[in-house]
Structure formats: C-alpha cells, structure tokens
Design a protein around this motif. Structure first.
Motif, PDB file in Angstrom:
ATOM      1  N   SER A   1     -12.073   4.340   9.782  1.00  0.00           N
ATOM      2  CA  SER A   1     -10.635   4.121   9.848  1.00  0.00           C
ATOM      3  C   SER A   1     -10.150   4.490  11.240  1.00  0.00           C
TER       4      SER A   1
ATOM      5  N   SER B   1      -6.890   5.476  13.410  1.00  0.00           N
ATOM      6  CA  SER B   1      -5.498   5.920  13.331  1.00  0.00           C
ATOM      7  C   SER B   1      -4.871   5.901  14.716  1.00  0.00           C
ATOM      8  N   GLU B   2      -3.649   6.355  14.809  1.00  0.00           N
ATOM      9  CA  GLU B   2      -2.897   6.343  16.068  1.00  0.00           C
ATOM     10  C   GLU B   2      -3.660   7.048  17.188  1.00  0.00           C
TER      11      GLU B   2
ATOM     12  N   SER C   1     -10.675  -1.621  12.626  1.00  0.00           N
ATOM     13  CA  SER C   1      -9.264  -1.536  13.024  1.00  0.00           C
ATOM     14  C   SER C   1      -8.403  -1.032  11.867  1.00  0.00           C
ATOM     15  N   GLY C   2      -9.015  -0.160  11.040  1.00  0.00           N
ATOM     16  CA  GLY C   2      -8.228   0.481   9.990  1.00  0.00           C
ATOM     17  C   GLY C   2      -8.633   0.139   8.586  1.00  0.00           C
TER      18      GLY C   2
ATOM     19  N   PRO D   1      -4.966  -0.049   6.323  1.00  0.00           N
ATOM     20  CA  PRO D   1      -4.828   0.865   7.464  1.00  0.00           C
ATOM     21  C   PRO D   1      -3.926   2.040   7.133  1.00  0.00           C
TER      22      PRO D   1
ATOM     23  N   THR E   1      -1.170   4.116  12.052  1.00  0.00           N
ATOM     24  CA  THR E   1      -2.032   3.238  12.832  1.00  0.00           C
ATOM     25  C   THR E   1      -1.212   2.560  13.924  1.00  0.00           C
TER      26      THR E   1
END
Length: 503
Positions: free
Chosen positions: A36, A38-39, A140-141, A145, A149
């Motif tokens: 996963s 994340s930001e 990309s999640g 997501p 994200t």
C-alpha cells in the motif's frame, strides 16, 4: 521527443524483458504482493508511470500480443480487434481477399472454433493489460487506497483501474452472447481476489463498475499530456458503455450526458466528415471531437502491420493490394443520398466498390503511398455519446430527447441541416425510433470498432449484403454461435479450473 517513443520503449522492457513469466500473466499471481502506498510512503513515480504508459503503448503495438515470430498481421492491438468485431458484426464486408488475414473472421470460423489463434489473441491481449494494470494498482494503493493517499498516486491508481475495466468490459462483450448476471463467463484477477475458474458475470461487471466509478471520481480535474492517456471523459465513456450493456439505460445516459455537458469535445464538423472537406478524414488525434486516440509519429516507424495497413487504400497496405474492406452494401443502400456520410464510401474506387476512401485516408491520396504511417488511431469520439444518449432515451421512453440528440447530429450530416433532420426524424417512435438510433450508430461509427457493441446491446439480427466474399446474404441472430468469440484452446489446456467447467 514524442512521448510515444518512450512509451513503446518502456513497453518493450515491460512485456519482453521479463522472459517467460509474462507469457501467461493472468496465472502469475506471485508478483502481486501486498503493498500500500500512502501520502508519505516512498515510491518510484517514474517507474509506476512508465508501467502505466506502457499499457497505452501496448494498445497500439504491432505484434504486441502474439509476438513478431508469429507474424500475424492482425496482431495490431485494439484496432486489430476492432476489425475482427466490425467484420463479425457484418457492417464491414471483406469484399476481396488476396492474402487472407481476416478470412477466418469473415467466414465465422474464428467465432465457432476455439482452436483458432485469433481467439487466443483476443484473450491474451486483454488479460495482459489486466495483469499489468493489477501490478500498477497494487503499487499505487491497491484496490482500496488508504486515506491520505497522495492525489498523484490516486490518479495513477484510477487510470490503471480504468484500463483493467476496459479490458474486462471488452471480454464480456466478446465472450457472452447477451448480458446475464448469473452466467459464468470469465476468470477473475483483481489482486485481492484471484479466481481461475469462470465466475458469474455479475462479479465481473461489479468490478468494472467499481473501477470506472473510482476512475471518474479520481480523474476529476486531471489534464492529461496526450490523448493516448485515459482521462475522466474516457472513463465516463467506458462506464456509459458498461451500464448500457447491462441494460441500465438510466445510468448509462447520465454518464453519456455528462461527457456532452462538459463541453470539452465539439462535434465533428461537416468539413471533417468526408473528403474533400476542410480538414477532412479520420486521421489526426488532434481532431477536437476525438476523446481517446494514439499519435502515430514518424519515429515509431509504423508500417504495413497496422490498422492503416489493413484498411487504407492510400497506405502501403493490404487494402491497396487486394484485401479490401468495404461497407456492407445493404447498409450503404439505406443511407440517404443527402447524407454526407454516404460520400465517405466510393462506389467505383480501388479494387472493390464501397471502400472508405473518403473517411480513412492518407492525405497524399496515392494508392499505396503512405509507407511510414503517421495517420493516427481513433479509440473514442464525442459522437458515440450523442448516439448512446439517444439510444438510452429512446429505450426509456423519452422520445423527444432521443430525437433531439439525433437531430443535433444529423443537422451536420444532412444537406438540409436542422430542417431536414427534424423532418426526417418526425415519423419515428417506439421500436422504430430505437431501430433508427441503432442504424445511425452503424453508419456513424463504421470502421471504428463500435457497431459490434451496439449489435449486442440491441440484440440485433445481422443480415449481410451481397458484397461479402464469405456468407453473403446470410442472416445471424445476435446470440448465435457465430456472433461471439471463444475461450481459446490454450487457456482450456493450461487452466484446469476452466477445462473442468462446461464451456
């Protein structure tokens, strides 16, 4: 430097640099690790973006599915499959054949014989895109997501989901005779859920709708670098087609109308519709009405093995050397003489009449003249959604709105403009109006790979004209064996969970 060159380089590395593991991607689940993003997570955006752009290159790549060693000149990505479907639907007549590339499609051997390699091409083409899309989604999640994200990562995730949905949608259309949510039709590969046996159509359609709904939401405001990328309008278009295939005309119309209301894509002008009009010909991705397409640049070196190499008399092509694809003469005969679209087809041109000499053509207009193909590929344009909106309105009983959508389209195409369009449509109602929308779709979208989808949606009867080399004057029902493709022999041999099912 054109981005297409970079995309195809990335694609070659992606698809052929991984040795045999990519030959059967749908059964290679080991690459789908639980990741996963994340930001604040570290990620290589360039690598993920490259894989995503690799898909857009693969859609247009010669020999991309079966490989150059197979030397199949119909292995030309989505546009090659478009020719399969146009021929099977009957509106594209294989009028003459010197080389035989589409004989098996024209004589319905492909659609009735699961051992034919064309079935393997269709299957592998879409499942390979699903395999790469799954990889991009996972990095990309994932399918869901997490909160926080980054917007840029969500955009990549959304585009990958749109590619996955596009592939599953076309597989449903080619392999199911009509929408039946309870029928087991395809294996499901969706990262978190991998089922190698056939699952019910409802599971496939649920994934398609979920993916495209996510894409529409998360591509809001995104401005793409080129039209080979999927943006919000393209995702809406795919979602509209999906709802329509399910018989959900209300939601299909919502999506079609939203594309129109955006104002991003004006209708094709009268001059653009047919030679010798100003800017005529369906040749350039820069045409404002084109929503999705691919820019064939000189650097790509596209030649004979291409859609243009199969269709265009003015390209170094099979069409200029004896393999002619013409409009079905029965369909042609029904087009009013006052309709400019009738002039797209020339009755006395080339090796066979009714080739699309004035719709699809290299600007040089010399027989066999274009060697390095720079004319572009069209995947989607705004007219599709005027027609789909009209179809949905007619099926929902909103005849005034259906006629309004058709009138807007026909006022550009008929010599008499809006007055002739209004007069022409005045007498249609009920099933006759629905049939007229279907007819207009067949005329407008000839050669663009969309009439097969309309045939399935409308559960239409296909009657070929007399200018087909194979099976002329023959009638097929939409749900006959001849109108749908087959799960290929290679999948049945290699996937015991399919071979054990009733196919």
């Amino acid at each position: 430097m054109k981005k297409n060159v970079i995309y195809l380089f990335t694609l070659a590395t992606l698809f052929f640099g991984c040795s045999e593991e990519f030959l059967e991607p749908v059964r290679n689940t080991s690459i789908l690790t639980n990741v996963s993003i994340s930001e604040n997570a570290e990620l290589n955006p360039a690598l993920i973006e490259g894989n995503l752009n690799g898909i857009s290159g693969f859609i247009a790549e010669p020999f991309g599915t079966l490989g150059a060693t197979a030397a199949r000149h119909y292995d030309i990505g989505q546009k090659g499959i478009d020719i399969f479907s146009d021929i099977v639907a009957g509106d594209m007549a294989l009028a003459t054949s010197s080389f035989g590339w589409y004989n098996a499609s024209a004589n319905t051997v492909v659609t009735t014989d699961f051992t034919r390699q064309e079935n393997n091409l269709v299957w592998n083409y879409y499942y390979r895109i699903i395999g790469v899309a799954n990889s991009v989604i996972q990095t990309s999640g994932g399918n869901n997501p997490p909160d926080g994200t980054a917007a840029g990562v969500l955009r990549i995730n959304a585009q990958a989901k749109a590619y996955r949905a596009y592939s599953y949608f076309y597989l449903t259309q080619f392999l199911q005779t009509a929408y039946d949510p309870n029928e087991e039709i395809l294996p499901l590969y969706a990262i978190d859920e991998v089922i190698t046996s056939k699952v019910e159509a409802s599971m496939i359609y649920d994934l398609i709708v979920s993916d495209l709904t996510f894409a529409v939401e998360n591509l809001q405001g995104y401005t793409r670098a080129a039209k080979n990328e999927i943006d919000q309008s393209v995702a809406r278009g795919l979602l509209a087609y999906t709802y329509a295939a399910m018989g959900d005309y209300t939601n299909a119309k919502v999506q079609a109308d939203a594309i129109i209301a955006s104002g991003a894509y004006p209708l094709t002008t009268r001059g653009q519709l047919a030679f010798p009009g100003q800017g005529s010909g369906f040749t350039s991705v820069n045409t404002p009405s084109w929503m999705w397409g691919f820019d064939n640049t000189p650097e790509l070196g596209v030649g004979l093995v291409s859609w243009w190499g199969q269709i265009d008399y003015f390209t170094y092509s099979y069409a200029s050397a004896g393999d002619t694809k013409s409009i079905d003469n029965l369909l042609y005969s029904q087009i009013p003489d006052t309709d400019i679209r009738k002039t797209q087809f020339v009755e006395n041109g080339g090796f066979a009449p009714l080739q699309p000499l004035n719709k699809f053509f290299d600007a040089g207009r010399v027989q066999g003249g274009q060697g390095n193909v720079t004319t572009d590929y069209i995947y989607m344009r705004i007219e599709e959604f005027y027609l789909l909106s009209a179809e949905c309105a007619a099926k929902l009983g909103n005849e005034a709105e259906a006629k309004q959508r058709l009138s807007t389209l026909l006022s550009i195409r008929l010599d008499g403009g809006g007055a002739e369009a209004t007069s022409y449509l005045a007498g249609f109602s009920g099933q006759a109006l629905i049939d007229e929308v279907y007819f207009q779709t067949r005329v407008e979208m000839w050669g663009e790979g969309k009439t097969y989808l309309a045939m399935k949606r409308n559960q239409a009867t296909v009657t070929r004209g007399s200018n087909h080399l194979f099976l002329p004057n023959t009638t097929f029902e939409y749900d006959s064996d001849e109108m749908s493709f087959q799960i290929p022999e290679t999948e049945i041999i290699n996937n015991p969970n399919i071979s054990s099912q009733n196919n």
